[in-house]
Design a protein around this motif. Structure first.
Motif, PDB file in Angstrom:
ATOM      1  N   LEU A 248       0.814  -1.216   0.000  1.00 39.15           N
ATOM      2  CA  LEU A 248       0.000   0.000   0.000  1.00 39.15           C
ATOM      3  C   LEU A 248       0.849   1.267   0.000  1.00 39.15           C
ATOM      4  CD1 LEU A 248      -2.708  -1.099   2.627  1.00 39.15           C
ATOM      5  CD2 LEU A 248      -2.896  -1.117   0.128  1.00 39.15           C
ATOM      6  N   ARG A 249       2.149   1.103   0.040  1.00 40.38           N
ATOM      7  CA  ARG A 249       3.025   2.265   0.131  1.00 40.38           C
ATOM      8  C   ARG A 249       3.573   2.670  -1.239  1.00 40.38           C
ATOM      9  NH1 ARG A 249       7.458   1.650   4.607  1.00 40.38           N
ATOM     10  NH2 ARG A 249       7.942  -0.255   3.437  1.00 40.38           N
ATOM     11  N   LYS A 250       3.671   3.980  -1.437  1.00 39.09           N
ATOM     12  CA  LYS A 250       4.214   4.519  -2.681  1.00 39.09           C
ATOM     13  C   LYS A 250       5.550   5.214  -2.414  1.00 39.09           C
ATOM     14  CE  LYS A 250      -0.179   5.246  -5.083  1.00 39.09           C
ATOM     15  NZ  LYS A 250      -1.078   6.255  -5.714  1.00 39.09           N
ATOM     16  N   PHE A 251       6.507   4.946  -3.264  1.00 40.80           N
ATOM     17  CA  PHE A 251       7.834   5.562  -3.196  1.00 40.80           C
ATOM     18  C   PHE A 251       8.112   6.223  -4.542  1.00 40.80           C
ATOM     19  CE2 PHE A 251       7.704   2.187  -0.155  1.00 40.80           C
ATOM     20  CZ  PHE A 251       8.508   2.566   0.904  1.00 40.80           C
ATOM     21  N   ILE A 252       8.952   7.227  -4.531  1.00 39.29           N
ATOM     22  CA  ILE A 252       9.317   7.897  -5.771  1.00 39.29           C
ATOM     23  C   ILE A 252      10.777   7.621  -6.096  1.00 39.29           C
ATOM     24  CG2 ILE A 252       9.867  10.088  -4.615  1.00 39.29           C
ATOM     25  CD1 ILE A 252       8.593  11.411  -7.187  1.00 39.29           C
ATOM     26  N   LEU A 253      11.061   7.313  -7.345  1.00 41.80           N
ATOM     27  CA  LEU A 253      12.403   6.883  -7.714  1.00 41.80           C
ATOM     28  C   LEU A 253      13.405   8.044  -7.672  1.00 41.80           C
ATOM     29  CD1 LEU A 253      13.329   4.073  -9.878  1.00 41.80           C
ATOM     30  CD2 LEU A 253      14.552   6.167 -10.372  1.00 41.80           C
ATOM     31  N   ALA A 254      14.605   7.759  -7.186  1.00 42.63           N
ATOM     32  CA  ALA A 254      15.716   8.718  -7.189  1.00 42.63           C
ATOM     33  C   ALA A 254      16.977   7.935  -7.535  1.00 42.63           C
ATOM     34  CB  ALA A 254      15.853   9.397  -5.824  1.00 42.63           C
ATOM     35  N   ASP A 255      17.697   8.369  -8.567  1.00 44.70           N
ATOM     36  CA  ASP A 255      18.858   7.617  -9.047  1.00 44.70           C
ATOM     37  C   ASP A 255      20.148   8.379  -8.760  1.00 44.70           C
ATOM     38  OD1 ASP A 255      20.793   6.156 -10.452  1.00 44.70           O
ATOM     39  OD2 ASP A 255      19.317   5.495 -11.923  1.00 44.70           O
ATOM     40  N   PRO A 256      20.927   7.950  -7.773  1.00 45.52           N
ATOM     41  CA  PRO A 256      22.159   8.664  -7.410  1.00 45.52           C
ATOM     42  C   PRO A 256      23.281   8.521  -8.436  1.00 45.52           C
ATOM     43  CG  PRO A 256      21.362   7.277  -5.598  1.00 45.52           C
ATOM     44  CD  PRO A 256      20.648   6.858  -6.827  1.00 45.52           C
ATOM     45  N   THR A 257      23.099   7.687  -9.465  1.00 48.15           N
ATOM     46  CA  THR A 257      24.117   7.528 -10.508  1.00 48.15           C
ATOM     47  C   THR A 257      23.788   8.332 -11.761  1.00 48.15           C
ATOM     48  OG1 THR A 257      24.424   5.266  -9.697  1.00 48.15           O
ATOM     49  CG2 THR A 257      25.450   5.778 -11.784  1.00 48.15           C
ATOM     50  N   TYR A 258      22.524   8.705 -11.928  1.00 50.67           N
ATOM     51  CA  TYR A 258      22.059   9.422 -13.116  1.00 50.67           C
ATOM     52  C   TYR A 258      22.304  10.917 -12.914  1.00 50.67           C
ATOM     53  CZ  TYR A 258      18.858  10.297 -17.066  1.00 50.67           C
ATOM     54  OH  TYR A 258      18.300  10.684 -18.285  1.00 50.67           O
ATOM     55  N   VAL A 259      23.502  11.349 -13.306  1.00 52.45           N
ATOM     56  CA  VAL A 259      23.967  12.718 -13.032  1.00 52.45           C
ATOM     57  C   VAL A 259      22.993  13.743 -13.601  1.00 52.45           C
ATOM     58  CG1 VAL A 259      25.814  14.387 -13.429  1.00 52.45           C
ATOM     59  CG2 VAL A 259      26.367  11.989 -12.947  1.00 52.45           C
ATOM     60  N   ASN A 260      22.687  14.752 -12.793  1.00 54.13           N
ATOM     61  CA  ASN A 260      21.773  15.866 -13.086  1.00 54.13           C
ATOM     62  C   ASN A 260      20.302  15.503 -12.915  1.00 54.13           C
ATOM     63  OD1 ASN A 260      23.924  17.608 -13.770  1.00 54.13           O
ATOM     64  ND2 ASN A 260      23.876  16.929 -15.909  1.00 54.13           N
ATOM     65  N   ALA A 261      19.987  14.227 -12.770  1.00 50.75           N
ATOM     66  CA  ALA A 261      18.586  13.841 -12.591  1.00 50.75           C
ATOM     67  C   ALA A 261      18.089  14.297 -11.233  1.00 50.75           C
ATOM     68  CB  ALA A 261      18.441  12.334 -12.723  1.00 50.75           C
ATOM     69  N   THR A 262      16.826  14.698 -11.184  1.00 55.08           N
ATOM     70  CA  THR A 262      16.198  15.070  -9.925  1.00 55.08           C
ATOM     71  C   THR A 262      15.350  13.898  -9.431  1.00 55.08           C
ATOM     72  OG1 THR A 262      14.359  16.056 -11.135  1.00 55.08           O
ATOM     73  CG2 THR A 262      16.157  17.526 -10.490  1.00 55.08           C
ATOM     74  N   VAL A 263      14.851  14.028  -8.212  1.00 57.30           N
ATOM     75  CA  VAL A 263      13.985  12.988  -7.659  1.00 57.30           C
ATOM     76  C   VAL A 263      12.771  12.815  -8.571  1.00 57.30           C
ATOM     77  CG1 VAL A 263      12.500  12.372  -5.716  1.00 57.30           C
ATOM     78  CG2 VAL A 263      14.740  13.407  -5.297  1.00 57.30           C
ATOM     79  N   GLY A 264      12.483  11.558  -8.923  1.00 59.66           N
ATOM     80  CA  GLY A 264      11.364  11.268  -9.812  1.00 59.66           C
ATOM     81  C   GLY A 264      11.772  10.930 -11.229  1.00 59.66           C
ATOM     82  N   MET A 265      13.089  11.030 -11.530  1.00 54.49           N
ATOM     83  CA  MET A 265      13.576  10.764 -12.877  1.00 54.49           C
ATOM     84  C   MET A 265      14.325   9.430 -12.932  1.00 54.49           C
ATOM     85  SD  MET A 265      15.012  14.501 -14.081  1.00 54.49           S
ATOM     86  CE  MET A 265      15.681  13.815 -15.613  1.00 54.49           C
ATOM     87  N   SER A 266      13.836   8.503 -13.774  1.00 54.10           N
ATOM     88  CA  SER A 266      14.532   7.241 -14.024  1.00 54.10           C
ATOM     89  C   SER A 266      15.440   7.394 -15.232  1.00 54.10           C
ATOM     90  CB  SER A 266      13.525   6.127 -14.344  1.00 54.10           C
ATOM     91  OG  SER A 266      12.605   5.947 -13.308  1.00 54.10           O
ATOM     92  N   MET A 267      16.495   6.585 -15.290  1.00 54.96           N
ATOM     93  CA  MET A 267      17.248   6.485 -16.537  1.00 54.96           C
ATOM     94  C   MET A 267      16.313   5.944 -17.617  1.00 54.96           C
ATOM     95  SD  MET A 267      21.046   5.013 -15.815  1.00 54.96           S
ATOM     96  CE  MET A 267      21.969   5.495 -14.371  1.00 54.96           C
ATOM     97  N   PRO A 268      16.410   6.451 -18.846  1.00 60.41           N
ATOM     98  CA  PRO A 268      15.490   6.023 -19.907  1.00 60.41           C
ATOM     99  C   PRO A 268      15.408   4.514 -20.077  1.00 60.41           C
ATOM    100  CG  PRO A 268      16.786   7.896 -20.644  1.00 60.41           C
ATOM    101  CD  PRO A 268      17.336   7.495 -19.315  1.00 60.41           C
ATOM    102  N   GLN A 269      16.556   3.808 -19.996  1.00 62.05           N
ATOM    103  CA  GLN A 269      16.555   2.363 -20.240  1.00 62.05           C
ATOM    104  C   GLN A 269      15.893   1.552 -19.126  1.00 62.05           C
ATOM    105  OE1 GLN A 269      19.204   4.346 -19.692  1.00 62.05           O
ATOM    106  NE2 GLN A 269      21.067   3.175 -19.163  1.00 62.05           N
TER     107      GLN A 269
END
Length: 487
Positions: free
Chosen positions: A451-472
Motif C-alpha cells: 500500500l506504500r508509494k515511493f518515488i524513484l531517485a537515481d544517485p548515478t544518473y547525473v543531473n537527474a532530480t527525484v522522480g527521474m529514471s534512466m530512460p533504459q
C-alpha cells in the motif's frame, strides 16, 4: 556382537548432541567388555577438559565423504553499464516545508578500545603480539596448541591436531579472545578477522593456522567445518545468508562457505564430515549493526561538486582504521550494506557540510541537493575496474573512495536522506543497476510496494532530480527491493 545397555545409556547421555549413527559407533565395543573399554579410555578422558572432545575426536577418525563445491550466484545477472550518460540540467519547482537540519550524533561506544596492559617490565613477553586496526594485542599460546601439528597430512593428522589442542590449557586463551571481541565491539566478521590473525601469527604453516581457527571457532560456539582438498586443510563457515563469489559446500541443506577464498576462485571437491561439533551451531552473521570500537586514526577529506554553476565543498573526517576494516569485507547481502551505520565523527562533519547549503531550502530542493551531491562528488567506475572484483561499499567507504558505481551511491544516498530528513527509503535493484526510492510526496516515476508509494531517485544518473529514471529502466520492473531500516 553384544552391546552393554548401561554403557549405551551413559554414552547417549554424554554425547546427546551426536547423531544416532555416531553414538552407536562409540558403544560398539567389539570383543572387549564395557569395563575393559572404560579402563582403556580413562586416560583419554582425563586429557580433555570438555566432555564433548573425546567423542568428537573419535568421530573425526571415522569415514569421511566427498563433497562437491558450489559456486555462489553473482550479484548481477548482467554487467553494469560502462558509462552513464548524464541527464539534462533542469530546475524543478520547490515544494514542501522549509528544512532546518538537526544533527544528532549517532551513539558511540567509546572513543577508543581500552585493553588493560601491565607495564612491559612487569610481565614476560607474550608469545604473539600484533596490530589489529590500530590496537596492540598480545596473547600467550597454550603449550599444547604450540605442539599441535597437522601430521600426517590426512584425516588422521586433523584428529591429531584436535587432540593436542583439546588437551591443552586453552580455556583462558579462548576467554581472552572473547573478552577482546566484546571490548572492541566486534561483530562476527571482526571476530573472524581477529581469530584469523591470531592463528596466522601462531603458525607459519597455513594448514595449522586453519586448524587452529577451526578449533577456536568451535569453542566459541560457531558452526564451522574442516575439509581436505588433496592434502591441504579448508576451513568452512556456516552462513544462513548468501555470501556471494565464495565457494561453498552443502551439508544437509546448510551452506558452509570458504570465506578465505572469497573472490579467489573455486577449490573443487573436498572430503569432510557431516556432524557438527556438539553445541556449536552459531552461523557466521555478516550484518554490521554497530561499528567496531577501533583506535582513532583521523584523516580529513573534502568533496567538491558543482550545483547550478556554483562549486560546493563538503569537508569531513574519517577513521582510517575503520576504512581498512571495511575493505576486508566479503560480498554479503545488500541489507548488510544498506543498513550499516556511518562513524559518528564522519556523519557529524558531513551533515555540517551539507547543512550550510540545505538549511532554509524547501524539502524538495534540499533532497535534490543531497542527490546531486552523491551524483557528482565521485567519478563513476565499475567495481571490476576499481577493485578487480565485485564489491559493494558501505556508505563510509563510498565517502572515502574517489570512484564508485551504482550500488555504492545508492547505499550512501539512502543513508544520508534517512538520517538528514528522517524519510523511509528503498534500494531498487535491476538486473544490472541499482537506484533508490524515498517515500516523499514528490512528482515523477513512482514505485508501489503493497500500500506504500515511493518515488524513484537515481544517485548515478547525473543531473537527474527525484522522480527521474534512466530512460533504459523507465519501463522495466525492478528485480527486487532492499528495505532500509529506520533507527
Amino acid at each position: 556382537m553384544l552391546h552393554n545397555k548401561v554403557g549405551e545409556l551413559k554414552l547417549f547421555s554424554l554425547f546427546g548432541h551426536f547423531s544416532l549413527l555416531l553414538a552407536l559407533s562409540f558403544v560398539t565395543l567389539g570383543a572387549q567388555s564395557f569395563k575393559d573399554f572404560k579402563r582403556s579410555q580413562s586416560k583419554s578422558f582425563q586429557t580433555y577438559k570438555d566432555e564433548r572432545d573425546n567423542a568428537f575426536n573419535s568421530y573425526l577418525k571415522q569415514h569421511w565423504k566427498a563433497y562437491d563445491v558450489q559456486d555462489s550466484d553473482p550479484l548481477y545477472e548482467k554487467p553494469k553499464p560502462k558509462e552513464i550518460i548524464p541527464a539534462e540540467v533542469i530546475k524543478t519547482k520547490p515544494v514542501g516545508p522549509k528544512i532546518v537540519i538537526k544533527i544528532k550524533k549517532p551513539v558511540q561506544i567509546e572513543a577508543e578500545p581500552t585493553i588493560v596492559k601491565k607495564p612491559i617490565d612487569a610481565v614476560k613477553q607474550k608469545d604473539i603480539n600484533f596490530d589489529f586496526y590500530g590496537t596492540h594485542l598480545e596473547f600467550d599460546i597454550p603449550d599444547g596448541i604450540k605442539k599441535a601439528n597437522f601430521y600426517p597430512q590426512n584425516q588422521k593428522g586433523i584428529a591429531n591436531f584436535f587432540s593436542n589442542a583439546a588437551s591443552s590449557e586453552y580455556e583462558n586463551f579462548i576467554v581472552k579472545i572473547q573478552n577482546i571481541s566484546k571490548i572492541m565491539n566486534l561483530n562476527d566478521w571482526g571476530t573472524y578477522l581477529l581469530v584469523s590473525k591470531i592463528s596466522n601469527m601462531t603458525y607459519s604453516n597455513q594448514d595449522n593456522s586453519r586448524l587452529l581457527g577451526w578449533f577456536i571457532f568451535n569453542k566459541m560456539g560457531y558452526s564451522v567445518k574442516i575439509g581436505l582438498a588433496k592434502t591441504h586443510v579448508v576451513l568452512m563457515h556456516y552462513s544462513q545468508k548468501v555470501i556471494y563469489s565464495t565457494p561453498n559446500y552443502n551439508f544437509d541443506n546448510k551452506k558452509y562457505y570458504v570465506v578465505a577464498n572469497y573472490a579467489k576462485g573455486s577449490i573443487g571437491r573436498l572430503f569432510s564430515y557431516k556432524q557438527e561439533y556438539p553445541g556449536s551451531t552459531k552461523p557466521l552473521d555478516l550484518s554490521l549493526k554497530t561499528l567496531p570500537n577501533l583506535k582513532q586514526n583521523i584523516r580529513n577529506k573534502t568533496l567538491e561538486f558543482e550545483y547550478f554553476g556554483d562549486v560546493c565543498s563538503v569537508p569531513f573526517e574519517y577513521n582510517k582504521n575503520l576504512i581498512d576494516f571495511m575493505a576486508t569485507y566479503p560480498q554479503a547481502d545488500y541489507e548488510t550494506f544498506f543498513n550499516a551505520p556511518v562513524d559518528g565523527r564522519t556523519y557529524e562533519t558531513i551533515a555540517l557540510g551539507l547543512k550550510k547549503y540545505i538549511d532554509g531550502k524547501k524539502a524538495s530542493d534540499a533532497i535534490n541537493f543531497v542527490l546531486n551531491f552523491v551524483q557528482k562528488a565521485f567519478k563513476y567506475e565499475r567495481d571490476n575496474q576499481q577493485f578487480g572484483r565485485e564489491k559493494v561499499m558501505f556508505a563510509q567507504e563510498t565517502l572515502y573512495f574517489d570512484k564508485s558505481d551504482c550500488e555504492d551511491r545508492a547505499v550512501l544516498f539512502s543513508y544520508l536522506i534517512k538520517e538528514l530528513f528522517g524519510v523511509g527509503v528503498l534500494g531498487v535493484k535491476y538486473k544490472d543497476h541499482m537506484a533508490t526510492a524515498p517515500q516523499v510526496p514528490m512528482e515523477g516515476d513512482k514505485i508501489k510496494t503493497g500500500l506504500r508509494k515511493f518515488i524513484l531517485a537515481d544517485p548515478t544518473y547525473v543531473n537527474a532530480t527525484v522522480g527521474m529514471s534512466m530512460p533504459q529502466y523507465k519501463s522495466i520492473k525492478p528485480q527486487s527491493y532492499i528495505v532500509v531500516r529506520k533507527d
